[in-house]
Scaffold this motif. Structure first.
Motif, PDB file in Angstrom:
ATOM      1  N   ASP A  66      -3.714  13.210   2.938  1.00 38.43           N
ATOM      2  CA  ASP A  66      -2.933  12.021   2.570  1.00 38.43           C
ATOM      3  C   ASP A  66      -3.809  11.121   1.713  1.00 38.43           C
ATOM      4  OD1 ASP A  66      -4.651  10.613   4.305  1.00 38.43           O
ATOM      5  OD2 ASP A  66      -3.266  10.729   5.981  1.00 38.43           O
ATOM      6  N   PHE A  67      -3.220  10.100   1.142  1.00 37.77           N
ATOM      7  CA  PHE A  67      -4.000   9.108   0.388  1.00 37.77           C
ATOM      8  C   PHE A  67      -3.183   7.840   0.222  1.00 37.77           C
ATOM      9  CE2 PHE A  67      -1.797   9.170  -3.693  1.00 37.77           C
ATOM     10  CZ  PHE A  67      -1.139  10.386  -3.656  1.00 37.77           C
ATOM     11  N   LYS A  68      -3.907   6.778  -0.150  1.00 38.18           N
ATOM     12  CA  LYS A  68      -3.264   5.492  -0.408  1.00 38.18           C
ATOM     13  C   LYS A  68      -3.552   5.061  -1.839  1.00 38.18           C
ATOM     14  CE  LYS A  68      -5.439   1.985  -0.257  1.00 38.18           C
ATOM     15  NZ  LYS A  68      -6.094   0.705  -0.563  1.00 38.18           N
ATOM     16  N   ARG A 100       1.733  11.440   2.030  1.00 36.34           N
ATOM     17  CA  ARG A 100       1.227  12.358   3.050  1.00 36.34           C
ATOM     18  C   ARG A 100       1.737  13.772   2.794  1.00 36.34           C
ATOM     19  NH1 ARG A 100      -0.526   9.315   7.476  1.00 36.34           N
ATOM     20  NH2 ARG A 100       0.209   7.161   7.468  1.00 36.34           N
ATOM     21  N   ILE A 137       1.426   5.014   0.486  1.00 41.33           N
ATOM     22  CA  ILE A 137       0.744   6.143   1.139  1.00 41.33           C
ATOM     23  C   ILE A 137       1.552   7.412   0.897  1.00 41.33           C
ATOM     24  CG2 ILE A 137       0.119   7.115   3.406  1.00 41.33           C
ATOM     25  CD1 ILE A 137      -0.507   4.223   4.287  1.00 41.33           C
ATOM     26  N   ARG A 191     -14.931   6.413  10.466  1.00 46.17           N
ATOM     27  CA  ARG A 191     -14.039   5.894  11.525  1.00 46.17           C
ATOM     28  C   ARG A 191     -14.319   6.567  12.862  1.00 46.17           C
ATOM     29  NH1 ARG A 191      -9.899   7.149   7.613  1.00 46.17           N
ATOM     30  NH2 ARG A 191      -9.154   5.321   6.501  1.00 46.17           N
ATOM     31  N   ALA A 197      -1.458  13.109   9.870  1.00 49.05           N
ATOM     32  CA  ALA A 197      -2.775  12.644  10.339  1.00 49.05           C
ATOM     33  C   ALA A 197      -2.657  11.158  10.636  1.00 49.05           C
ATOM     34  CB  ALA A 197      -3.858  12.881   9.278  1.00 49.05           C
ATOM     35  N   GLY A 198      -3.716  10.617  11.216  1.00 52.76           N
ATOM     36  CA  GLY A 198      -3.832   9.171  11.404  1.00 52.76           C
ATOM     37  C   GLY A 198      -2.616   8.552  12.069  1.00 52.76           C
ATOM     38  N   THR A 199      -2.151   7.444  11.481  1.00 53.75           N
ATOM     39  CA  THR A 199      -1.077   6.682  12.126  1.00 53.75           C
ATOM     40  C   THR A 199       0.226   7.477  12.196  1.00 53.75           C
ATOM     41  OG1 THR A 199      -0.570   5.616  10.045  1.00 53.75           O
ATOM     42  CG2 THR A 199      -1.992   4.402  11.525  1.00 53.75           C
ATOM     43  N   MET A 200       0.454   8.381  11.230  1.00 53.06           N
ATOM     44  CA  MET A 200       1.708   9.145  11.310  1.00 53.06           C
ATOM     45  C   MET A 200       1.697  10.073  12.530  1.00 53.06           C
ATOM     46  SD  MET A 200       3.473  11.949   8.865  1.00 53.06           S
ATOM     47  CE  MET A 200       4.988  11.287   8.273  1.00 53.06           C
ATOM     48  N   GLU A 256       0.891  -1.153   0.000  1.00 59.84           N
ATOM     49  CA  GLU A 256       0.000   0.000   0.000  1.00 59.84           C
ATOM     50  C   GLU A 256       0.927   1.200   0.000  1.00 59.84           C
ATOM     51  OE1 GLU A 256      -3.268  -0.313   2.714  1.00 59.84           O
ATOM     52  OE2 GLU A 256      -3.818  -1.914   1.336  1.00 59.84           O
ATOM     53  N   ASP A 283      -1.498  -4.633   7.855  1.00 62.81           N
ATOM     54  CA  ASP A 283      -0.746  -3.818   6.879  1.00 62.81           C
ATOM     55  C   ASP A 283       0.427  -3.081   7.529  1.00 62.81           C
ATOM     56  OD1 ASP A 283      -2.679  -4.592   5.001  1.00 62.81           O
ATOM     57  OD2 ASP A 283      -3.844  -2.765   5.262  1.00 62.81           O
ATOM     58  N   ASP A 339     -12.638   6.938   0.335  1.00 60.22           N
ATOM     59  CA  ASP A 339     -12.332   5.815   1.233  1.00 60.22           C
ATOM     60  C   ASP A 339     -10.830   5.714   1.472  1.00 60.22           C
ATOM     61  OD1 ASP A 339     -14.843   4.857   1.708  1.00 60.22           O
ATOM     62  OD2 ASP A 339     -14.587   2.947   0.672  1.00 60.22           O
ATOM     63  N   SER A 340     -10.039   6.167   0.508  1.00 60.81           N
ATOM     64  CA  SER A 340      -8.588   5.969   0.602  1.00 60.81           C
ATOM     65  C   SER A 340      -7.803   7.284   0.653  1.00 60.81           C
ATOM     66  CB  SER A 340      -8.121   5.104  -0.568  1.00 60.81           C
ATOM     67  OG  SER A 340      -8.608   5.624  -1.773  1.00 60.81           O
ATOM     68  N   CYS A 341      -8.530   8.392   0.894  1.00 60.00           N
ATOM     69  CA  CYS A 341      -7.869   9.708   1.002  1.00 60.00           C
ATOM     70  C   CYS A 341      -8.307  10.365   2.308  1.00 60.00           C
ATOM     71  CB  CYS A 341      -8.341  10.666  -0.091  1.00 60.00           C
ATOM     72  SG  CYS A 341      -8.047  10.151  -1.760  1.00 60.00           S
ATOM     73  N   ARG A 342      -7.540  11.332   2.773  1.00 55.30           N
ATOM     74  CA  ARG A 342      -8.059  12.254   3.803  1.00 55.30           C
ATOM     75  C   ARG A 342      -8.244  13.608   3.125  1.00 55.30           C
ATOM     76  NH1 ARG A 342      -4.965   9.246   7.769  1.00 55.30           N
ATOM     77  NH2 ARG A 342      -6.464   8.386   9.238  1.00 55.30           N
TER      78      ARG A 342
HETATM   79  O1  CDP Z   1      -6.228   5.355   8.090  1.00 49.95           O
HETATM   80  P1  CDP Z   1      -5.299   5.020   9.214  1.00 49.95           P
HETATM   81  O2  CDP Z   1      -5.179   6.077  10.267  1.00 49.95           O
HETATM   82  O3  CDP Z   1      -5.513   3.629   9.749  1.00 49.95           O
HETATM   83  O4  CDP Z   1      -3.870   4.878   8.539  1.00 49.95           O
HETATM   84  P2  CDP Z   1      -2.956   5.971   7.878  1.00 49.95           P
HETATM   85  O5  CDP Z   1      -1.650   5.271   7.695  1.00 49.95           O
HETATM   86  O6  CDP Z   1      -2.934   7.245   8.651  1.00 49.95           O
HETATM   87  O7  CDP Z   1      -3.611   6.225   6.455  1.00 49.95           O
HETATM   88  C1  CDP Z   1      -3.074   7.117   5.515  1.00 49.95           C
HETATM   89  C2  CDP Z   1      -4.032   7.242   4.346  1.00 49.95           C
HETATM   90  O8  CDP Z   1      -4.101   6.012   3.648  1.00 49.95           O
HETATM   91  C3  CDP Z   1      -5.468   7.582   4.759  1.00 49.95           C
HETATM   92  O9  CDP Z   1      -6.009   8.464   3.785  1.00 49.95           O
HETATM   93  C4  CDP Z   1      -6.177   6.249   4.743  1.00 49.95           C
HETATM   94  O10 CDP Z   1      -7.550   6.406   4.408  1.00 49.95           O
HETATM   95  C5  CDP Z   1      -5.431   5.519   3.622  1.00 49.95           C
HETATM   96  N1  CDP Z   1      -5.391   4.061   3.868  1.00 49.95           N
HETATM   97  C6  CDP Z   1      -6.184   3.215   3.113  1.00 49.95           C
HETATM   98  O11 CDP Z   1      -6.900   3.663   2.226  1.00 49.95           O
HETATM   99  N2  CDP Z   1      -6.156   1.856   3.331  1.00 49.95           N
HETATM  100  C7  CDP Z   1      -5.354   1.334   4.265  1.00 49.95           C
HETATM  101  N3  CDP Z   1      -5.345   0.021   4.436  1.00 49.95           N
HETATM  102  C8  CDP Z   1      -4.543   2.186   5.036  1.00 49.95           C
HETATM  103  C9  CDP Z   1      -4.577   3.546   4.820  1.00 49.95           C
END
Ligand code: CDP
Length: 251
Positions: free
Chosen positions: A175-177, A94, A92, A219, A98-101, A90, A129, A200-203
């Motif tokens: 961010d996005f994936k 950024r 990513i 979430r 945000a999120g995990t970072m 995956e 992941d 679904d895959s972006c912020r």
């Molecule tokens: O989303 P989360 O906080 O679990 O993980 P992140 O590492 O902060 O995610 C970074 C970006 O990747 C966000 O926009 C998530 O929506 C996206 N992502 C995703 O689409 N699918 C995943 N399995 C993990 C992250």
């Protein structure tokens, strides 16, 4: 009798064999999952919006020369895509923390990063992941050095395209994936953007108010997910500005 052969069912999409060799039908479900599927719900209309939004982003990328798996949209919930081998990462990108970072590094959400940062996670639901380095990727052979150079360049081009597009409609791309596919053309491998690009895959944060317009709404229980995704689609002109349909005179 089954209408067609199912190849794979994931959390948000189903893949069916396509009508011609080398093609796949990608069906967008209404299912929403978060935290590695520990939180689940069915959000009516999400699949339709993501199908349209992913079509829009993939088509735009193709127009600026970024190769993608997208061929054409078939109907409200399905699109025809090129079959490809999925690189098991995956990717990513950024622009803001945000999120995990934010959690991992203790950086407040929304802090602008000094430059776009690209991260790689191994696609493995059982392991959640995990974040991996280029050393892991090279040592375990998940992608070659040439692949990694191409993936970085594709990821940054997608980032420039999406950031600019979103900025133009008052949205900050946090961010996005993306996922990357490998296709063979005259026996030569070529990397393309696969899977989907959607909220679904972006912020996505509204620039004026900071309102979240992405899956964090689900979430973090921040309101209606379809309202948020519809707002993105409306601003981009993917769905009409007004939902109210007036009778029109047909000659
Ligand atoms: O989303 P989360 O906080 O679990 O993980 P992140 O590492 O902060 O995610 C970074 C970006 O990747 C966000 O926009 C998530 O929506 C996206 N992502 C995703 O689409 N699918 C995943 N399995 C993990 C992250």
């Amino acid at each position: 009798m089954a209408r067609r052969t199912k190849i794979y069912e994931g959390k948000a999409k189903i893949l069916y064999e396509g009508p011609e060799p080398g093609t796949i039908v990608q069906y967008f479900k209404d299912d929403a999952t978060a935290f590695n599927a520990q939180k689940k719900d069915v959000i009516e209309g999400k699949g339709v919006l993501n199908n349209r939004l992913s079509e829009y982003f993939m088509t735009g990328l193709a127009q600026i020369g970024v190769p993608t798996h997208f061929i054409r949209r078939l109907n409200m919930r399905e699109q025809l895509v090129r079959a490809c081998e999925i690189v098991p990462l995956e990717v990513i990108v950024r622009n803001f923390a945000a999120g995990t970072m934010s959690k991992r590094l203790g950086i407040e959400e929304g802090t602008q990063l000094p430059r776009p940062i690209v991260e790689y996670c191994l696609k493995n639901d059982e392991l959640g992941d995990p974040l991996v380095t280029e050393e892991h990727i090279a040592a375990f052979g998940w992608a070659s050095q040439q692949d990694m150079d191409d993936i970085l360049s594709l990821a940054l081009r997608v980032n420039d395209y999406l950031s600019g597009l979103m900025y133009g409609v008052g949205i900050k791309l946090i961010d996005f994936k993306i996922e990357i596919g490998r296709v063979y053309e005259n026996d030569y491998p070529r990397l393309i953007i696969a899977d989907e690009i959607s909220p679904d895959s972006c912020r996505l944060w509204d620039i004026a108010t900071g309102q979240k317009l992405d899956k964090d709404v689900f979430r973090r229980d921040l309101g209606s997910l379809t309202d948020a995704y519809s707002e993105v689609a409306r601003r981009l002109g993917v769905i009409p500005k007004s939902q109210v349909t007036k009778p029109t005179l047909i000659n």
